[in-house]
Design a protein around this motif. Structure first.
Motif, PDB file in Angstrom:
ATOM      1  N   SER A 136      -2.938  -8.036 -31.682  1.00 52.02           N
ATOM      2  CA  SER A 136      -3.259  -7.555 -30.336  1.00 52.02           C
ATOM      3  C   SER A 136      -2.340  -6.419 -29.927  1.00 52.02           C
ATOM      4  N   PHE A 137      -1.072  -6.519 -30.275  1.00 53.13           N
ATOM      5  CA  PHE A 137      -0.132  -5.446 -29.966  1.00 53.13           C
ATOM      6  C   PHE A 137      -0.526  -4.158 -30.683  1.00 53.13           C
ATOM      7  N   VAL A 138      -0.925  -4.278 -31.939  1.00 55.70           N
ATOM      8  CA  VAL A 138      -1.355  -3.091 -32.692  1.00 55.70           C
ATOM      9  C   VAL A 138      -2.602  -2.483 -32.060  1.00 55.70           C
ATOM     10  N   ILE A 139      -3.547  -3.319 -31.646  1.00 55.02           N
ATOM     11  CA  ILE A 139      -4.764  -2.811 -31.009  1.00 55.02           C
ATOM     12  C   ILE A 139      -4.427  -2.065 -29.726  1.00 55.02           C
ATOM     13  N   LEU A 140      -3.552  -2.628 -28.916  1.00 56.48           N
ATOM     14  CA  LEU A 140      -3.225  -2.004 -27.634  1.00 56.48           C
ATOM     15  C   LEU A 140      -2.433  -0.713 -27.811  1.00 56.48           C
ATOM     16  N   MET A 141      -1.567  -0.650 -28.806  1.00 58.46           N
ATOM     17  CA  MET A 141      -0.714   0.517 -28.981  1.00 58.46           C
ATOM     18  C   MET A 141      -1.366   1.597 -29.839  1.00 58.46           C
ATOM     19  N   VAL A 142      -1.897   1.195 -30.985  1.00 59.97           N
ATOM     20  CA  VAL A 142      -2.402   2.188 -31.945  1.00 59.97           C
ATOM     21  C   VAL A 142      -3.706   2.810 -31.465  1.00 59.97           C
ATOM     22  N   LEU A 143      -4.571   2.025 -30.849  1.00 61.59           N
ATOM     23  CA  LEU A 143      -5.864   2.545 -30.425  1.00 61.59           C
ATOM     24  C   LEU A 143      -5.814   3.303 -29.099  1.00 61.59           C
ATOM     25  N   ARG A 144      -4.688   3.335 -28.446  1.00 56.81           N
ATOM     26  CA  ARG A 144      -4.599   4.088 -27.196  1.00 56.81           C
ATOM     27  C   ARG A 144      -4.858   5.579 -27.407  1.00 56.81           C
ATOM     28  N   PRO A 145      -4.264   6.246 -28.424  1.00 55.62           N
ATOM     29  CA  PRO A 145      -4.620   7.662 -28.645  1.00 55.62           C
ATOM     30  C   PRO A 145      -6.093   7.866 -28.970  1.00 55.62           C
ATOM     31  N   VAL A 146      -6.711   6.909 -29.689  1.00 60.86           N
ATOM     32  CA  VAL A 146      -8.140   7.022 -29.979  1.00 60.86           C
ATOM     33  C   VAL A 146      -8.944   6.941 -28.694  1.00 60.86           C
ATOM     34  N   ASP A 147      -8.573   6.037 -27.822  1.00 57.08           N
ATOM     35  CA  ASP A 147      -9.235   5.922 -26.523  1.00 57.08           C
ATOM     36  C   ASP A 147      -9.071   7.208 -25.711  1.00 57.08           C
ATOM     37  N   TYR A 148      -7.878   7.765 -25.746  1.00 56.90           N
ATOM     38  CA  TYR A 148      -7.611   9.018 -25.030  1.00 56.90           C
ATOM     39  C   TYR A 148      -8.457  10.157 -25.596  1.00 56.90           C
ATOM     40  N   PHE A 149      -8.595  10.210 -26.918  1.00 58.80           N
ATOM     41  CA  PHE A 149      -9.369  11.282 -27.559  1.00 58.80           C
ATOM     42  C   PHE A 149     -10.850  11.168 -27.202  1.00 58.80           C
ATOM     43  N   ILE A 150     -11.395   9.946 -27.239  1.00 57.54           N
ATOM     44  CA  ILE A 150     -12.813   9.750 -26.931  1.00 57.54           C
ATOM     45  C   ILE A 150     -13.117  10.129 -25.490  1.00 57.54           C
ATOM     46  N   ASN A 151     -12.210   9.822 -24.584  1.00 60.51           N
ATOM     47  CA  ASN A 151     -12.447  10.111 -23.169  1.00 60.51           C
ATOM     48  C   ASN A 151     -12.375  11.592 -22.836  1.00 60.51           C
ATOM     49  N   ARG A 152     -11.891  12.434 -23.769  1.00 64.47           N
ATOM     50  CA  ARG A 152     -11.717  13.851 -23.472  1.00 64.47           C
ATOM     51  C   ARG A 152     -12.419  14.792 -24.448  1.00 64.47           C
ATOM     52  N   TYR A 153     -13.019  14.263 -25.506  1.00 63.42           N
ATOM     53  CA  TYR A 153     -13.708  15.132 -26.463  1.00 63.42           C
ATOM     54  C   TYR A 153     -15.028  15.596 -25.857  1.00 63.42           C
ATOM     55  N   PRO A 154     -15.334  16.899 -25.907  1.00 61.92           N
ATOM     56  CA  PRO A 154     -16.528  17.417 -25.205  1.00 61.92           C
ATOM     57  C   PRO A 154     -17.834  16.765 -25.652  1.00 61.92           C
ATOM     58  N   LEU A 155     -17.991  16.519 -26.959  1.00 59.60           N
ATOM     59  CA  LEU A 155     -19.231  15.914 -27.434  1.00 59.60           C
ATOM     60  C   LEU A 155     -19.437  14.531 -26.837  1.00 59.60           C
ATOM     61  N   PHE A 156     -18.386  13.728 -26.822  1.00 64.72           N
ATOM     62  CA  PHE A 156     -18.497  12.387 -26.259  1.00 64.72           C
ATOM     63  C   PHE A 156     -18.730  12.439 -24.752  1.00 64.72           C
ATOM     64  N   LEU A 157     -18.159  13.425 -24.087  1.00 60.64           N
ATOM     65  CA  LEU A 157     -18.391  13.572 -22.657  1.00 60.64           C
ATOM     66  C   LEU A 157     -19.852  13.916 -22.364  1.00 60.64           C
ATOM     67  N   ARG A 158     -20.449  14.778 -23.198  1.00 66.50           N
ATOM     68  CA  ARG A 158     -21.854  15.116 -23.004  1.00 66.50           C
ATOM     69  C   ARG A 158     -22.748  13.905 -23.253  1.00 66.50           C
ATOM     70  N   LEU A 159     -22.443  13.144 -24.310  1.00 63.19           N
ATOM     71  CA  LEU A 159     -23.218  11.935 -24.580  1.00 63.19           C
ATOM     72  C   LEU A 159     -23.093  10.934 -23.441  1.00 63.19           C
ATOM     73  N   ARG A 160     -21.911  10.829 -22.893  1.00 59.20           N
ATOM     74  CA  ARG A 160     -21.705   9.909 -21.773  1.00 59.20           C
ATOM     75  C   ARG A 160     -22.490  10.357 -20.547  1.00 59.20           C
ATOM     76  N   ALA A 161     -22.531  11.675 -20.293  1.00 52.14           N
ATOM     77  CA  ALA A 161     -23.289  12.191 -19.154  1.00 52.14           C
ATOM     78  C   ALA A 161     -24.780  11.951 -19.338  1.00 52.14           C
ATOM     79  N   ILE A 162     -25.287  12.143 -20.561  1.00 50.67           N
ATOM     80  CA  ILE A 162     -26.702  11.880 -20.834  1.00 50.67           C
ATOM     81  C   ILE A 162     -27.025  10.414 -20.615  1.00 50.67           C
ATOM     82  N   ASP A 163     -26.152   9.542 -21.083  1.00 49.79           N
ATOM     83  CA  ASP A 163     -26.382   8.109 -20.918  1.00 49.79           C
ATOM     84  C   ASP A 163     -26.369   7.718 -19.447  1.00 49.79           C
TER      85      ASP A 163
END
Length: 202
Positions: A136-163
């Motif tokens: 659980s500690f690894v999930i919370l710490m290591v995946l935080r940059p991945v979460d940050y990247f997904i929330n700011r990548y333009p392609l994912f933002l466009r997909l989120r807006a379409i959804d």
């Protein structure tokens, strides 16, 4: 143990319980400390002390449930099952909604995981409790940059807006279409004044 319906715990009883259950309590403290450390680092509302207390309480309740089931009979899981309902109240208290966005779900999930680690440690699965805490500690710490990247990548933002547009309220979409149709059929102000203006005399 000499503890019964009409007797109290003695110092010898406590020492015997400590010898049996101290590894479980230690595993609960280690697990809660790992989860709480991540929350404390990032300034979450459920920090180190909260996670430690949740994990320790769940472990103690589980141990008490096992001991009372052994001493007085009954199903040991009857008390442990109520932990889930109690943790729901704590988790709900850290979830907030601000300007249409919901915050605190990950913190609430970490509290739920802390409770699970405490139950596991209190039930005697010491190594498993520590292993789940590390995971659980690894999930919370290591995946935080991945979460940050997904929330700011333009392609994912466009997909989120379409959804979000697809998931919009059908009544709102229908009202917007009617508004567009009314505006399309509505004559311009200049045309309306020209139609209703009186004809000039010859």
């Amino acid at each position: 143990m000499a503890v019964g319906h009409y007797t109290n715990e003695t110092l010898q009883d406590f020492q015997l319980l400590a010898e049996i259950y101290w590894p479980r309590v230690a595993a609960a403290v280690i697990g809660g400390g790992l989860i709480g450390a991540e929350n404390q680092i990032y300034g979450k509302s459920a920090g180190l002390r909260t996670s430690l207390l949740v994990t320790l309480a769940c472990a103690v309740i589980t141990i008490v449930s096992i001991e009372t089931g052994y001493l007085y009979g009954g199903e040991p899981s009857r008390i442990t099952a109520q932990i889930i309902a109690g943790i729901g109240f704590i988790g709900g208290g850290v979830i907030l909604r601000n300007r249409g966005r919901i915050h605190g779900i990950t913190t609430a999930a970490s509290i739920f995981v802390s409770a699970g680690i405490g139950i596991m440690a209190g039930s005697g699965f010491i190594v498993s409790a520590v292993a789940i805490a590390i995971l659980s500690f690894v999930i919370l710490m290591v995946l935080r940059p991945v979460d940050y990247f997904i929330n700011r990548y333009p392609l994912f933002l466009r997909l989120r807006a379409i959804d979000r547009r697809k998931m919009a309220d059908p009544s709102e979409r229908a009202s917007s279409r009617h508004a567009v149709r009314r505006s399309a059929h509505k004559p311009a102000s200049g045309e309306a004044s020209a139609e209703h203006a009186p004809a000039e005399r010859p």
